[in-house]
Design an enzyme around this catalytic site. Structure first.
Site, short mmCIF file in Angstrom:
data_model
loop_
_atom_site.label_atom_id
_atom_site.label_comp_id
_atom_site.label_asym_id
_atom_site.label_seq_id
_atom_site.Cartn_x
_atom_site.Cartn_y
_atom_site.Cartn_z
N LYS A 41 5.84 -47.37 -20.45
CA LYS A 41 5.06 -46.18 -20.78
C LYS A 41 5.27 -45.71 -22.21
O LYS A 41 4.47 -44.94 -22.74
CB LYS A 41 5.39 -45.03 -19.81
CG LYS A 41 4.84 -45.27 -18.41
CD LYS A 41 4.73 -43.97 -17.65
CE LYS A 41 4.07 -44.17 -16.30
NZ LYS A 41 3.97 -42.95 -15.53
N LYS A 53 -0.68 -52.77 -11.24
CA LYS A 53 -0.59 -52.01 -9.99
C LYS A 53 -1.59 -50.85 -10.02
O LYS A 53 -1.88 -50.29 -11.09
CB LYS A 53 0.85 -51.52 -9.76
CG LYS A 53 1.18 -50.29 -10.51
CD LYS A 53 2.44 -49.60 -10.04
CE LYS A 53 2.50 -48.34 -10.91
NZ LYS A 53 3.57 -47.47 -10.84
N LYS A 58 -2.45 -43.80 -10.70
CA LYS A 58 -3.24 -42.60 -10.96
C LYS A 58 -3.57 -42.48 -12.43
O LYS A 58 -4.54 -41.85 -12.80
CB LYS A 58 -2.47 -41.35 -10.56
CG LYS A 58 -2.09 -41.25 -9.11
CD LYS A 58 -1.60 -39.82 -8.83
CE LYS A 58 -0.82 -39.73 -7.54
NZ LYS A 58 0.65 -39.80 -7.77
P1 AMP Z 1 3.43 -41.82 -7.75
O1 AMP Z 1 1.96 -41.75 -7.58
O2 AMP Z 1 3.82 -42.68 -8.93
O3 AMP Z 1 4.11 -40.52 -7.71
O4 AMP Z 1 3.99 -42.62 -6.48
C1 AMP Z 1 4.24 -42.05 -5.21
C2 AMP Z 1 4.67 -43.11 -4.25
O5 AMP Z 1 3.63 -44.09 -4.08
C3 AMP Z 1 5.91 -43.90 -4.72
O6 AMP Z 1 6.72 -44.21 -3.59
C4 AMP Z 1 5.33 -45.15 -5.30
O7 AMP Z 1 6.23 -46.25 -5.26
C5 AMP Z 1 4.13 -45.38 -4.39
N1 AMP Z 1 3.08 -46.13 -5.10
C6 AMP Z 1 2.44 -45.73 -6.24
N2 AMP Z 1 1.54 -46.66 -6.63
C7 AMP Z 1 1.62 -47.67 -5.71
C8 AMP Z 1 0.93 -48.92 -5.56
N3 AMP Z 1 -0.02 -49.32 -6.42
N4 AMP Z 1 1.25 -49.69 -4.50
C9 AMP Z 1 2.20 -49.30 -3.61
N5 AMP Z 1 2.89 -48.14 -3.71
C10 AMP Z 1 2.60 -47.33 -4.73
#
Ligand code: AMP
Ligand code: TRP
Length: 329
Positions: A114, A196, A199
């Site tokens: 990042k 991956k 958001k």
């Molecule tokens: P975040 O949106 O980064 O706060 O992620 C929240 C949760 O979703 C965390 O446990 C991440 O590891 C999981 N997560 C986010 N993006 C992915 C993805 N593309 N595939 C699987 N898990 C995800």
């Protein structure tokens, strides 16, 4: 008191929650709620480590809390709250930051990714973010941290920080374990299956939002990037089709062999169509509950107040011990 193991996990309110969040994290939190004592947190202080709009953050926090409840987080069985409502998170984060070697933070791959190209102007919070995440987990003395694959390194850092703290100041923290489910732990972007689903990636056809309408979901899958081959098979060298089959596998519960057999002689169009319908069907009850829940804003207000109260009890107890251990009382 309960003898169940305690779980903590968090999710950032930095944009619309997507299918990766659901399959990699939320779905597993919901499924295991009975087995554990649960703390789930909307981590708004993590969402401000990159430039953001305050109005949008306020909206995103409420939307995400409602989505989590709509996905099945049951506030009778789980404590659901917003990070900034419990000020002990930032207090502990500072104390842990002072006990975290710079090298440990600079090694984090998410920081490296990042901060690319930002030189010295990169926000300090982006670097120290994992110490705040460690504080989130350690504050609740959580034994188990269910996350998607991308967060494994951060949870391991939280383990190291806990271990170091315990050896410096005496046994204070439970050392947490990351729990990562195999299938669905890394859902890839539909527009670029080598990245991956996230958001923070722009692009209309990148992520499937949990609140997307069925038509939009179908359209996003119909545009999903695959390859020029014919056969529908799981293959690490073909990330597009493998990502689609993996999403199918989590939602349909079919095995790899059953799925491959199902699509023998069929084309990508068939797979995309079936998958779009499957995802839309899985999200329909969530969207229905979301609409009901957001109909009356007071319902959400009550959930937030109750969650912060319950979380504060545990956070307060841990902080008392930590202040004592560190000589701050
Ligand atoms: P975040 O949106 O980064 O706060 O992620 C929240 C949760 O979703 C965390 O446990 C991440 O590891 C999981 N997560 C986010 N993006 C992915 C993805 N593309 N595939 C699987 N898990 C995800
Ligand atoms: N950093 C996590 C993410 O980006 C969110 C998070 C913050 C978290 N604190 C946490 C996850 C504590 C698990 C435990 O997804």
């Amino acid at each position: 008191m309960t003898d169940k193991l305690r779980v903590f996990s968090g999710i950032k309110p930095s944009g619309d929650p997507h299918l990766g969040n659901y399959l990699g994290a939320i779905r597993n939190w919901v499924a295991d709620q009975e087995r554990y004592e649960n703390f789930f947190c909307v981590v708004d202080q993590h969402a401000i480590t990159v430039p953001y709009d305050p109005e949008e953050l306020r909206r995103n926090v409420r939307q995400l809390v409602a989505v989590l409840v709509a996905c099945g987080i049951d506030t009778e069985r789980s404590v659901l709250f917003v990070q900034s409502h419990v000020p002990e998170h930032t207090e502990l984060a500072w104390l842990l930051t002072c006990n975290t070697p710079l090298g440990w933070l600079q090694r984090m791959t998410q920081f490296k990714d990042k901060s690319v190209g930002q030189g010295e102007s990169v926000g300090t919070g982006l670097l120290t973010y994992p110490a705040l995440m460690a504080a989130d987990i350690l504050l609740y003395q959580a034994a188990v941290v269910p996350v998607g694959d991308d967060q494994k390194q951060h949870v391991e850092l939280a383990r190291d920080i806990a271990g170091r703290f315990n050896s410096l100041y005496g046994e204070t923290f439970v050392v947490p374990e990351p729990v990562i489910r195999g299938v669905g732990a890394r859902v890839m972007g539909l527009d670029d299956p080598t990245r991956k689903m996230s958001k923070s990636v722009a692009g209309q056809f990148h992520a499937v939002g949990l609140l997307d309408e069925p038509k939009v979901i179908q359209k996003k899958f119909s545009r999903a990037v695959t390859d020029s081959q014919q056969e529908i098979l799981f293959d690490d060298n073909r990330p597009g089709v493998t990502n689609l089959l993996t999403i199918h596998q989590v939602l349909s519960g079919l095995t790899k062999e059953e799925l491959e057999a199902r699509f023998v002689g069929k084309g990508y169009g068939d797979l995309k169509k079936e998958l779009g319908a499957l995802v839309a069907e899985a999200l329909a009850p969530i969207q229905q509950r979301y609409a009901e829940l957001t109909d009356d804003p007071q319902v959400l207000d009550r959930i937030l107040v109750a969650g912060a109260e319950q979380a504060s009890v545990v956070a307060g107890q841990t902080m008392e011990r930590v202040r004592q251990s560190m000589g701050l009382r």
